[in-house]
Design a protein around this motif. Sequence first.
Motif, PDB file in Angstrom:
ATOM      1  N   HIS A   1       6.352 -40.085   5.863  1.00 28.38           N
ATOM      2  CA  HIS A   1       5.963 -41.468   5.546  1.00 28.38           C
ATOM      3  C   HIS A   1       4.711 -41.876   6.321  1.00 28.38           C
ATOM      4  O   HIS A   1       4.541 -41.479   7.478  1.00 28.38           O
ATOM      5  CB  HIS A   1       7.108 -42.443   5.800  1.00 28.38           C
TER       6      HIS A   1
ATOM      7  N   ASP B   1       6.219 -40.701  15.067  1.00 23.25           N
ATOM      8  CA  ASP B   1       6.942 -41.275  13.918  1.00 23.25           C
ATOM      9  C   ASP B   1       5.956 -41.927  12.961  1.00 23.25           C
ATOM     10  O   ASP B   1       5.786 -43.119  12.981  1.00 23.25           O
ATOM     11  CB  ASP B   1       7.995 -42.266  14.430  1.00 23.25           C
ATOM     12  N   MET B   2       5.318 -41.166  12.013  1.00 20.87           N
ATOM     13  CA  MET B   2       5.374 -39.717  12.015  1.00 20.87           C
ATOM     14  C   MET B   2       4.042 -39.161  11.567  1.00 20.87           C
ATOM     15  O   MET B   2       3.958 -38.230  10.773  1.00 20.87           O
ATOM     16  CB  MET B   2       6.551 -39.206  11.159  1.00 20.87           C
TER      17      MET B   2
ATOM     18  N   GLU C   1       9.029 -46.251   4.374  1.00 23.50           N
ATOM     19  CA  GLU C   1      10.236 -45.644   4.955  1.00 23.50           C
ATOM     20  C   GLU C   1      10.862 -46.542   6.004  1.00 23.50           C
ATOM     21  O   GLU C   1      12.083 -46.653   6.104  1.00 23.50           O
ATOM     22  CB  GLU C   1       9.906 -44.276   5.589  1.00 23.50           C
ATOM     23  N   GLU C   2       9.995 -47.195   6.795  1.00 26.15           N
ATOM     24  CA  GLU C   2      10.504 -47.970   7.936  1.00 26.15           C
ATOM     25  C   GLU C   2      11.259 -49.226   7.508  1.00 26.15           C
ATOM     26  O   GLU C   2      11.854 -49.909   8.330  1.00 26.15           O
ATOM     27  CB  GLU C   2       9.354 -48.344   8.895  1.00 26.15           C
TER      28      GLU C   2
ATOM     29  N   GLU D   1       9.814 -35.542  10.402  1.00 25.90           N
ATOM     30  CA  GLU D   1      10.166 -36.515  11.438  1.00 25.90           C
ATOM     31  C   GLU D   1      10.399 -35.725  12.729  1.00 25.90           C
ATOM     32  O   GLU D   1      10.854 -34.568  12.684  1.00 25.90           O
ATOM     33  CB  GLU D   1      11.474 -37.245  11.079  1.00 25.90           C
TER      34      GLU D   1
HETATM   35 ZN    ZN Z   1       9.903 -41.987  10.726  1.00 25.62          ZN
END
Ligand code: ZN
Length: 440
Positions: free
Chosen positions: A116, A147-148, A181-182, A205
């Motif tokens: 992501h 991250d990431m 994603e977060e 990740e």
């Molecule tokens: Zn992540």
Amino acid sequence: MNMQFSKVDQAIIQWIEDHKEDVVGFLQELIQIPSVNPWFNPKEGESREAEVQGVIRKRMEGMGAEVKQWEPSAEALAKYAGRPGYYADHKFEGRPNQAAVLKGTGGGKSLLLTGHVDVVPAASGWTMEPFKGERLDGAVYGRGAVDMKGGIAAMVMALEAVVKSGYQLKGDVIVGTVVDEEAGGMGTLDFVDKGYRADACILTESTDMKIAPLCRGILWGKLVITGRSGHIELPQGDWREGGAVDAIGLARVFMDHFDRLNADWHVRKVHPYLPLPCQVYIAQINAGEYPTAFANQAELVFNAQYLPREKDENGLGSRVKAEIEAFVASVAQTEEWLRENPPKIEWLIDADCGETPVSDPFVQENLGNLEKHDIKEIIEGVCAHTDLGWFEELGIPTVVIGAGNPRVAHQNDEFVLEKDLIKLTKYIATLITHWAQISD
Ligand SMILES: [Zn+2]
């Protein structure tokens, strides 16, 4: 150099050795574009996921990949309501997903490398600049270092190492970089909805180079307990005659019972490849209004984890939700007030999970690859949520492996060691040559 490497791998690893500065420089470039997920209300100019995709695009096109970019749409994904990663209210204007396909010559297995591009906000407490990608003592600092963006830099540069060393692959390699994603994983949902598939998938990740063929599902819930307020300094008498009921006292009853539940889960909800048992942890307590009254209401916001084997037919945690609801209802039976005023649970988040069996040839391929790189072979699942669920659901064997300590994710002064970044780049490069195979 380790003699277990083929001539081809030796050449590619040497290319990475000779281009360490390029790998680090590419990570710096990614960190320097703040791409905070808009769900967190970032500062003006810090929500630039599209520009990160653009930088990756340029690099992938330089290798001869065909790159497609598009904006996800919640409306088009409405058919996934009730399934993992779907949120009706998420918006994607100016936030493209991207697929870069490096076509193989045919005959090899295909590989999806995914990650992501969004990050969480920098937040306070940094001693380094969060969006500068500063280098200090062999580390690169910045939001997204582990991250990431580190994982993305490594996968892109691993593929570049193969191509620039002059080799062609038999199998297709797809670099899929997603947004959002977060804030729940809708970018990956959209990515698989567009039909992208491969014979195996690597999600970078950070795992400290451990092989993670699984992650846990995560539930957030809010237990709302009703009491009855009344003057805290005066006699109240029986609640049946109008007396106060202290919602904080009732919350304590539930917390004691959760300890009992956790002792049971500690034994029952374990997995051989996870370092922690599943538990119900209280994350927030909201109760009471002012110092002279018993609390009218108490809220316990909790985080409960679930195992891949507990997933329901939609790929989510409804069975575990039902288990927690039944537990709360049984506790409520122990008090007359609670029987008449049953507490309620509001469910806030259900983030999915998945598991690829260790016996799967792709997991075995990864273990063999670790050995070649002289990295200790440790299999350990991710205790938090990752985006692997959808790939696993679609039958794509998926392994999470990435550089750096996952604990520094979402922390201030997030960093990745340059040597770890290079190690991951080499690792992915040799995985590519063996899985997708070099064309003669
Ligand atoms: Zn992540």
